[in-house]
Write an enzyme that holds these catalytic residues in place. Structure first.
Site, PDB file in Angstrom:
ATOM      1  N   SER A   1     -20.431 -51.454  71.935  1.00 40.49           N
ATOM      2  CA  SER A   1     -21.524 -50.479  71.872  1.00 40.49           C
ATOM      3  C   SER A   1     -20.965 -49.069  71.896  1.00 40.49           C
ATOM      4  CB  SER A   1     -22.485 -50.650  73.058  1.00 40.49           C
ATOM      5  OG  SER A   1     -23.321 -49.504  73.121  1.00 40.49           O
TER       6      SER A   1
ATOM      7  N   HIS B   1     -21.841 -52.174  67.675  1.00 39.66           N
ATOM      8  CA  HIS B   1     -23.235 -52.166  68.153  1.00 39.66           C
ATOM      9  C   HIS B   1     -23.698 -50.716  68.227  1.00 39.66           C
ATOM     10  CE1 HIS B   1     -26.605 -53.950  70.467  1.00 39.66           C
ATOM     11  NE2 HIS B   1     -26.562 -52.828  71.196  1.00 39.66           N
TER      12      HIS B   1
ATOM     13  N   ASP C   1     -26.684 -48.249  69.085  1.00 39.43           N
ATOM     14  CA  ASP C   1     -27.922 -48.147  69.866  1.00 39.43           C
ATOM     15  C   ASP C   1     -28.762 -46.960  69.406  1.00 39.43           C
ATOM     16  OD1 ASP C   1     -27.826 -50.283  71.874  1.00 39.43           O
ATOM     17  OD2 ASP C   1     -25.997 -49.280  72.544  1.00 39.43           O
TER      18      ASP C   1
ATOM     19  N   MET D   1     -31.986 -44.798  69.781  1.00 38.99           N
ATOM     20  CA  MET D   1     -33.034 -44.478  70.773  1.00 38.99           C
ATOM     21  C   MET D   1     -33.821 -43.259  70.302  1.00 38.99           C
ATOM     22  SD  MET D   1     -30.850 -44.937  74.247  1.00 38.99           S
ATOM     23  CE  MET D   1     -29.710 -46.309  74.479  1.00 38.99           C
TER      24      MET D   1
ATOM     25  N   HIS E   1     -29.235 -51.815  66.935  1.00 34.51           N
ATOM     26  CA  HIS E   1     -30.225 -52.170  67.964  1.00 34.51           C
ATOM     27  C   HIS E   1     -31.257 -51.046  68.004  1.00 34.51           C
ATOM     28  CE1 HIS E   1     -30.954 -52.708  72.619  1.00 34.51           C
ATOM     29  NE2 HIS E   1     -32.044 -52.897  71.899  1.00 34.51           N
TER      30      HIS E   1
ATOM     31  N   MET F   1     -34.209 -49.182  69.311  1.00 39.82           N
ATOM     32  CA  MET F   1     -35.105 -48.952  70.452  1.00 39.82           C
ATOM     33  C   MET F   1     -36.033 -47.820  70.035  1.00 39.82           C
ATOM     34  SD  MET F   1     -32.180 -49.321  73.371  1.00 39.82           S
ATOM     35  CE  MET F   1     -30.866 -49.151  72.154  1.00 39.82           C
TER      36      MET F   1
ATOM     37  N   MET G   1     -31.810 -58.409  76.742  1.00 43.64           N
ATOM     38  CA  MET G   1     -31.367 -57.241  77.507  1.00 43.64           C
ATOM     39  C   MET G   1     -31.092 -57.674  78.949  1.00 43.64           C
ATOM     40  SD  MET G   1     -31.300 -54.770  75.363  1.00 43.64           S
ATOM     41  CE  MET G   1     -30.757 -53.570  76.573  1.00 43.64           C
TER      42      MET G   1
ATOM     43  N   GLY H   1     -31.998 -48.056  77.396  1.00 46.35           N
ATOM     44  CA  GLY H   1     -32.043 -46.594  77.421  1.00 46.35           C
ATOM     45  C   GLY H   1     -30.725 -45.937  77.790  1.00 46.35           C
ATOM     46  N   PHE H   2     -29.892 -46.647  78.538  1.00 43.11           N
ATOM     47  CA  PHE H   2     -28.664 -46.025  79.039  1.00 43.11           C
ATOM     48  C   PHE H   2     -27.523 -47.043  79.119  1.00 43.11           C
ATOM     49  CE2 PHE H   2     -32.400 -44.011  80.770  1.00 43.11           C
ATOM     50  CZ  PHE H   2     -32.209 -42.686  80.396  1.00 43.11           C
ATOM     51  N   GLY H   3     -26.304 -46.545  78.915  1.00 50.21           N
ATOM     52  CA  GLY H   3     -25.133 -47.376  79.143  1.00 50.21           C
ATOM     53  C   GLY H   3     -24.753 -47.325  80.622  1.00 50.21           C
TER      54      GLY H   3
ATOM     55  N   ASP I   1     -26.914 -57.938  76.190  1.00 47.34           N
ATOM     56  CA  ASP I   1     -26.636 -56.493  76.125  1.00 47.34           C
ATOM     57  C   ASP I   1     -26.918 -55.818  77.464  1.00 47.34           C
ATOM     58  OD1 ASP I   1     -26.293 -53.885  75.327  1.00 47.34           O
ATOM     59  OD2 ASP I   1     -27.967 -53.860  73.903  1.00 47.34           O
ATOM     60  N   GLY I   2     -25.862 -55.258  78.063  1.00 46.96           N
ATOM     61  CA  GLY I   2     -26.024 -54.450  79.273  1.00 46.96           C
ATOM     62  C   GLY I   2     -25.230 -55.002  80.453  1.00 46.96           C
ATOM     63  N   GLY I   3     -24.256 -54.199  80.909  1.00 47.10           N
ATOM     64  CA  GLY I   3     -23.506 -54.578  82.112  1.00 47.10           C
ATOM     65  C   GLY I   3     -22.548 -55.731  81.921  1.00 47.10           C
TER      66      GLY I   3
ATOM     67  N   SER J   1     -19.645 -49.402  78.114  1.00 47.52           N
ATOM     68  CA  SER J   1     -18.803 -48.699  79.093  1.00 47.52           C
ATOM     69  C   SER J   1     -17.544 -49.499  79.426  1.00 47.52           C
ATOM     70  CB  SER J   1     -19.600 -48.380  80.360  1.00 47.52           C
ATOM     71  OG  SER J   1     -20.237 -49.536  80.863  1.00 47.52           O
TER      72      SER J   1
END
Ligand code: DX5
Ligand code: ZN
Length: 231
Positions: A11, A36, A38, A40, A69, A71, A140, A145-147, A182-184, A205
């Protein structure tokens, strides 16, 4: 049978935006399978990133598929613009489209792969009448909204539930739909995410905090090593 083709989707939300093209080239050369992207709109999510012109500008920096992706709300017009800008995969949040079936057709008829994205609290019911038009499901594991957010533990059960739905569909049709998470996602949890039934892993990240192409390669290699352990 679960889809066992594992893919790492980097991402670029956590990349250095001042050097977006070279960052995408570096992370591709470091082994990322997908880029990826993102998108937004500060309407569907409380943040604002990049549009189709930026996608078109960075397209020459990678040969890997660009996984957009969305959003955004509404979806259709921007989906088409990203397809023209060189996207290969388009996912969108079903609650952001008034006519989900129409949006899926629009994407697939343009030659792109299509997927639905489910927020942490969104039920999987949308899959009941859409499996014939989707290539992947994006779950998700943070609120969008945020990395850099923490992986929500409730995602593991949701991946298992989704896997069961998609396996039942594959039994009937022999079409194998991927699950992207997606995420963390980090080296510490990627094997557990795969064991639950996912096969595409978005990481922002975790990769870009390494700050160099060599560092990106080390992180991506460590993902593959962890994935190898559960095979
Ligand atoms: C969040 C985005 C994610 C984000 C993931 O809305 O959809 O793709 O970049 O970032 P990390 O891997 O840092 O959680
Ligand atoms: Zn994303």
């Amino acid at each position: 049978m679960p889809n066992k083709t594992y893919r790492i989707a980097a991402s670029v939300l956590s990349a250095d935006f001042a050097r977006l093209g070279p960052e995408i080239r570096d992370v591709s050369e470091a082994g990322a399978d997908w880029i990826h992207f993102d998108v937004m709109d500060n309407h569907y999510v409380p943040n604002l990133t990049f549009g189709p012109m930026v996608c078109e500008a960075v397209r020459p920096y990678t040969n890997q598929p660009i996984d957009v992706h969305l959003m955004v709300e509404p979806v259709d017009e921007l989906a088409l613009k990203f397809i023209h800008a060189g996207a290969n995969i388009i996912t969108f949040h079903p609650e952001a489209s008034k006519h989900v079936d129409r949006t899926l057709s629009l994407i697939r008829d343009s030659g792109c792969h299509a997927g639905l994205v489910f927020n942490p609290a969104t039920p999987l019911d949308w899959l009941t009448y859409t499996c014939n038009k989707i290539d992947l499901v994006l779950l998700m594991s943070v609120n969008p909204g945020f990395g850099g957010q923490h992986f929500l533990q409730s995602t593991f059960q949701k991946i298992r539930d989704c896997r069961a739905i998609l396996d039942a569909y594959a039994e009937k049709t022999d079409r194998h739909i991927s699950i992207e998470v997606d995420g963390g996602v980090k080296a510490a949890n990627i094997a557990e995410v795969a064991a639950a039934g996912a096969n595409i892993f978005v990481a922002g990240s975790a990769i870009f905090e390494a700050k160099s192409k060599e560092g990106y390669k080390q992180v991506i290699d460590s993902f593959r090593e962890r994935l190898g352990r559960i095979a």
